[in-house]
Write an enzyme that holds these catalytic residues in place. Structure first.
Site, PDB file in Angstrom:
ATOM      1  N   ASN A  34      32.577  66.983 -31.504  1.00  0.00           N
ATOM      2  CA  ASN A  34      32.917  65.565 -31.696  1.00  0.00           C
ATOM      3  C   ASN A  34      31.973  64.676 -30.876  1.00  0.00           C
ATOM      4  O   ASN A  34      32.390  63.645 -30.357  1.00  0.00           O
ATOM      5  CB  ASN A  34      34.376  65.319 -31.279  1.00  0.00           C
ATOM      6  CG  ASN A  34      34.890  63.988 -31.800  1.00  0.00           C
ATOM      7  OD1 ASN A  34      34.552  63.579 -32.915  1.00  0.00           O
ATOM      8  ND2 ASN A  34      35.685  63.289 -31.004  1.00  0.00           N
ATOM      9  N   SER A 123      47.225  63.312 -20.593  1.00  0.00           N
ATOM     10  CA  SER A 123      47.397  62.062 -21.324  1.00  0.00           C
ATOM     11  C   SER A 123      48.781  61.503 -21.076  1.00  0.00           C
ATOM     12  O   SER A 123      49.748  62.267 -20.893  1.00  0.00           O
ATOM     13  CB  SER A 123      47.224  62.370 -22.812  1.00  0.00           C
ATOM     14  OG  SER A 123      47.697  61.311 -23.604  1.00  0.00           O
ATOM     15  N   THR A 125      50.549  60.608 -23.206  1.00  0.00           N
ATOM     16  CA  THR A 125      51.382  61.079 -24.318  1.00  0.00           C
ATOM     17  C   THR A 125      52.431  62.095 -23.831  1.00  0.00           C
ATOM     18  O   THR A 125      53.462  62.263 -24.474  1.00  0.00           O
ATOM     19  CB  THR A 125      50.500  61.676 -25.446  1.00  0.00           C
ATOM     20  OG1 THR A 125      51.291  61.840 -26.611  1.00  0.00           O
ATOM     21  CG2 THR A 125      49.910  63.019 -25.062  1.00  0.00           C
ATOM     22  N   TYR A 147      49.297  67.675 -30.758  1.00  0.00           N
ATOM     23  CA  TYR A 147      48.319  67.291 -29.730  1.00  0.00           C
ATOM     24  C   TYR A 147      49.010  67.145 -28.377  1.00  0.00           C
ATOM     25  O   TYR A 147      48.570  67.714 -27.371  1.00  0.00           O
ATOM     26  CB  TYR A 147      47.616  65.974 -30.112  1.00  0.00           C
ATOM     27  CG  TYR A 147      46.843  65.374 -28.963  1.00  0.00           C
ATOM     28  CD1 TYR A 147      45.665  65.958 -28.513  1.00  0.00           C
ATOM     29  CD2 TYR A 147      47.321  64.237 -28.285  1.00  0.00           C
ATOM     30  CE1 TYR A 147      44.974  65.430 -27.430  1.00  0.00           C
ATOM     31  CE2 TYR A 147      46.635  63.705 -27.206  1.00  0.00           C
ATOM     32  CZ  TYR A 147      45.465  64.309 -26.779  1.00  0.00           C
ATOM     33  OH  TYR A 147      44.790  63.787 -25.706  1.00  0.00           O
ATOM     34  N   LYS A 151      48.790  69.340 -24.564  1.00  0.00           N
ATOM     35  CA  LYS A 151      48.599  68.808 -23.205  1.00  0.00           C
ATOM     36  C   LYS A 151      49.733  69.285 -22.299  1.00  0.00           C
ATOM     37  O   LYS A 151      49.494  69.667 -21.149  1.00  0.00           O
ATOM     38  CB  LYS A 151      48.542  67.279 -23.236  1.00  0.00           C
ATOM     39  CG  LYS A 151      47.310  66.718 -23.927  1.00  0.00           C
ATOM     40  CD  LYS A 151      46.026  67.058 -23.177  1.00  0.00           C
ATOM     41  CE  LYS A 151      44.783  66.550 -23.878  1.00  0.00           C
ATOM     42  NZ  LYS A 151      43.539  67.090 -23.345  1.00  0.00           N
ATOM     43  N   ASN A 177      45.329  54.224 -21.874  1.00  0.00           N
ATOM     44  CA  ASN A 177      44.506  53.975 -23.079  1.00  0.00           C
ATOM     45  C   ASN A 177      43.085  53.564 -22.689  1.00  0.00           C
ATOM     46  O   ASN A 177      42.814  52.378 -22.479  1.00  0.00           O
ATOM     47  CB  ASN A 177      45.159  52.904 -23.946  1.00  0.00           C
ATOM     48  CG  ASN A 177      46.405  53.406 -24.644  1.00  0.00           C
ATOM     49  OD1 ASN A 177      47.361  53.832 -23.986  1.00  0.00           O
ATOM     50  ND2 ASN A 177      46.406  53.398 -25.958  1.00  0.00           N
ATOM     51  N   ARG A 229      50.299  48.351 -24.526  1.00  0.00           N
ATOM     52  CA  ARG A 229      49.648  49.521 -23.944  1.00  0.00           C
ATOM     53  C   ARG A 229      48.928  49.147 -22.644  1.00  0.00           C
ATOM     54  O   ARG A 229      48.561  47.993 -22.427  1.00  0.00           O
ATOM     55  CB  ARG A 229      48.593  50.097 -24.916  1.00  0.00           C
ATOM     56  CG  ARG A 229      49.171  50.665 -26.202  1.00  0.00           C
ATOM     57  CD  ARG A 229      49.996  51.915 -25.974  1.00  0.00           C
ATOM     58  NE  ARG A 229      50.484  52.501 -27.225  1.00  0.00           N
ATOM     59  CZ  ARG A 229      51.602  52.130 -27.853  1.00  0.00           C
ATOM     60  NH1 ARG A 229      52.361  51.164 -27.372  1.00  0.00           N
ATOM     61  NH2 ARG A 229      51.966  52.723 -28.978  1.00  0.00           N
ATOM     62  N   GLY A 292      55.723  57.745 -35.193  1.00  0.00           N
ATOM     63  CA  GLY A 292      55.499  58.363 -33.884  1.00  0.00           C
ATOM     64  C   GLY A 292      55.091  57.385 -32.793  1.00  0.00           C
ATOM     65  O   GLY A 292      55.009  57.760 -31.627  1.00  0.00           O
TER      66      GLY A 292
END
Ligand code: NAD
Ligand code: WQD
Length: 339
Positions: A34, A123, A125, A147, A151, A177, A229, A292
Site C-alpha cells: 500500500n 488504534s 478503534t 480490522y 488490533k 485520526n 473526531r 459501524g
C-alpha cells in the site's frame, strides 16, 4: 538503528523523517502493498540522510529475521498492516493473516535476534463505541469489525508476551485520526482509489478530482449533528514515536498510550477549516450514517503528556493547510504525472 516495518506508508514515512532528524538511523522493511519506494526517496530529500530499505513481507519469517539481524537494530517500530475497515469485513482472512500472523512472525524474529523494544501501531478503534469522553487508556476494549479485532488481538498478544517475559519494552500507541502532511509538501497520504477516510476525500473534492463530499449522518447527538473526531497532525503523531522510543529506553513494560490532541472537531468543522486553508469550496451533501460509525471520539492525551513529555503542536488549521499543500503539489500522490 531503528527497524521500521511499513515505513514507506503514510505514518511510517513521516516517522522516518522525525527519527532521522532526531539522529537515529533507520532500516525500513516494507512489501509496498500500500505504498511506493518514492516516499522514502522523498524522506531522504527532506532529511539529507539515507534510509536503508529492505523490500519484504513481514509474513516471510526467514527474510524478516535476516533483515532484522543484518540491520543491527536495537528497537522496532511496527506499522506494517492493512487498515481499511470496509475491506476487512469483506476479506477477514486476509486481515487476520497480514496483521495478526505478520505480527507473530515479527515477534518471533525479534526473539531470535534478541531485540526486545517494540512500538506498535494500534488504534482508537479498540475502544469501540465509547462509554465516556475523553477516552482514557483504561476504557474497556472492544471491536466491531475484523480490522479492529486484529488490533485488539495483537494488543492481547503483546500483553501476554510481556507477562511471560518482563524484559520486553513495549509501547502500544493508540492513534486517533491522523491527518495532514509534512510541511515540505513532499510526503503525505496517498490513498489508492476512492479514499475511505474523510481528509483525503475532502482534499480531492477541493482539488476538483471528486464532485462532492457525502457527509454520512447529520443526526448524531453532537453539536451540529455530524460525527466528531480527534484529528491529529501526522507530524505530531510521528514525534510521539520518537518520544516513545526514548521512554522505552528507560523502562521495561507494556503500556498503551493514546496519541490524540484531546480536542474533538465535527466533520462540518473540518470541512470549513479546509475551505479556509485552501481557499476552495468543498461541495457536500448529507447522506445516511455509515454502518459501524460512532458519534464522537476524542482522546485523553494525559498519559502521553505525563509519560512521554509529548504534546501535539499543530492545530486544525495547520493540519488542513499541510494536507492541501501535499494535495496541490502531488495531485496523483507518488505516481508520476502523465506525459
Ligand atoms: P499505510 O497503508 O500507509 O502504511 C502501512 C505500510 O505497511 C504500507 O507501506 C504497506 O505497504 C506496509 N505493509 C502492509 N502489509 C505488509 C506486510 N505484510 N509486510 C510488509 N509491509 C507491509 O498505513 P498508515 O496509515 O501509515 O498506518 C500505519 C499503521 O498505523 C497501520 O498498522 C494502521 O493500522 C495503523 N493506524 C492507522 C491509522 C490511520 O488512520 N492512518 C489509525 C490508527 C492506526
Ligand atoms: C471520520 C468521520 C465519517 C468519509 C477510521 C477507522 C479507524 C482509524 C481511523 C485505523 C466519520 C465521516 C468520512 C466521508 C464522511 N483507522 N466521513 N464522509 O471512521 O473515525 O476512523 O480511520 O485505525 O479505525 O475506523 O475516520 O476518516 O473514515 O471518518 O462523512 O466520505 O468522517 O462518517 O464521522 P474514522 P474516517
Amino acid at each position: 538503528m531503528i527497524f521500521v516495518t511499513g515505513g514507506a506508508g503514510y505514518i511510517g514515512s513521516h516517522t522516518c523523517v522525525e527519527l532521522l532528524q532526531a539522529g537515529h538511523e533507520v532500516t525500513v522493511y516494507d512489501n509496498f502493498s500500500n505504498s511506493s519506494p518514492e516516499s522514502l526517496r522523498r524522506v531522504e530529500r527532506i532529511t539529507g540522510r539515507a534510509v536503508r530499505l529492505v523490500e519484504g513481507d513481514i509474513r516471510h519469517p526467514q527474510a524478516l529475521t535476516d533483515a532484522l539481524r543484518q540491520s543491527g537494530a536495537s528497537a522496532v517500530i511496527h506499522f506494517a498492516g492493512l487498515k481499511a475497515v470496509g475491506e476487512s469485513v469483506e476479506q477477514p482472512l486476509r486481515y487476520y493473516d497480514n496483521n495478526v500472523l505478520g505480527t507473530l512472525s515479527l515477534l518471533h524474529a525479534m526473539g531470535a535476534c534478541h531485540v526486545n523494544k517494540l512500538v506498535f501501531s494500534s488504534s482508537a478503534t479498540v475502544y469501540g463505541d465509547p462509554l465516556h469522553l475523553p477516552i482514557t487508556e483504561d476504557h474497556p476494549l472492544s471491536a466491531t469489525n475484523p480490522y479492529g479485532r486484529t488490533k485488539l488481538m495483537i494488543e492481547d498478544i503483546l500483553r501476554d508476551l510481556y507477562r511471560s517475559d518482563p524484559a520486553w519494552h513495549i509501547g502500544i500507541l493508540r492513534y486517533f485520526n491522523p491527518i495532514g502532511a509534512h510541511p515540505s509538501g513532499l510526503i503525505g497520504e496517498d490513498p489508492q482509489g476512492i479514499p475511505n477516510n474523510l481528509m483525503p476525500y475532502v482534499s480531492q473534492v477541493a482539488a476538483g478530482q471528486r464532485e462532492r463530499l457525502q457527509i454520512w449522518g447529520q443526526d448524531y447527538p453532537t453539536p451540529d449533528g455530524t460525527g466528531v473526531r480527534d484529528f491529529i497532525h501526522v507530524v505530531d503523531l510521528a514525534l510521539g514515536h520518537v518520544r516513545t522510543l526514548a521512554h522505552l529506553e528507560k523502562a521495561a513494560g507494556c503500556t498503551a498510550i493514546n496519541l490524540g490532541t484531546g480536542q474533538g472537531y465535527s466533520v462540518l468543522e473540518l470541512v470549513r477549516a479546509f475551505e479556509k486553508a485552501s481557499g476552495q469550496t468543498v461541495p457536500y451533501s448529507f447522506a445516511a450514517r455509515r454502518a459501524g460509525d460512532i458519534a464522537a471520539s476524542y482522546a485523553s492525551p494525559e498519559r502521553a503528556i505525563q509519560l512521554l513529555g509529548w504534546r501535539p503542536q499543530h492545530g486544525l488549521d495547520a493540519m488542513c493547510a499541510d494536507s492541501w499543500r501535499w494535495q496541490q503539489g502531488n495531485p496523483l500522490g507518488y505516481r508520476p504525472a502523465q506525459g
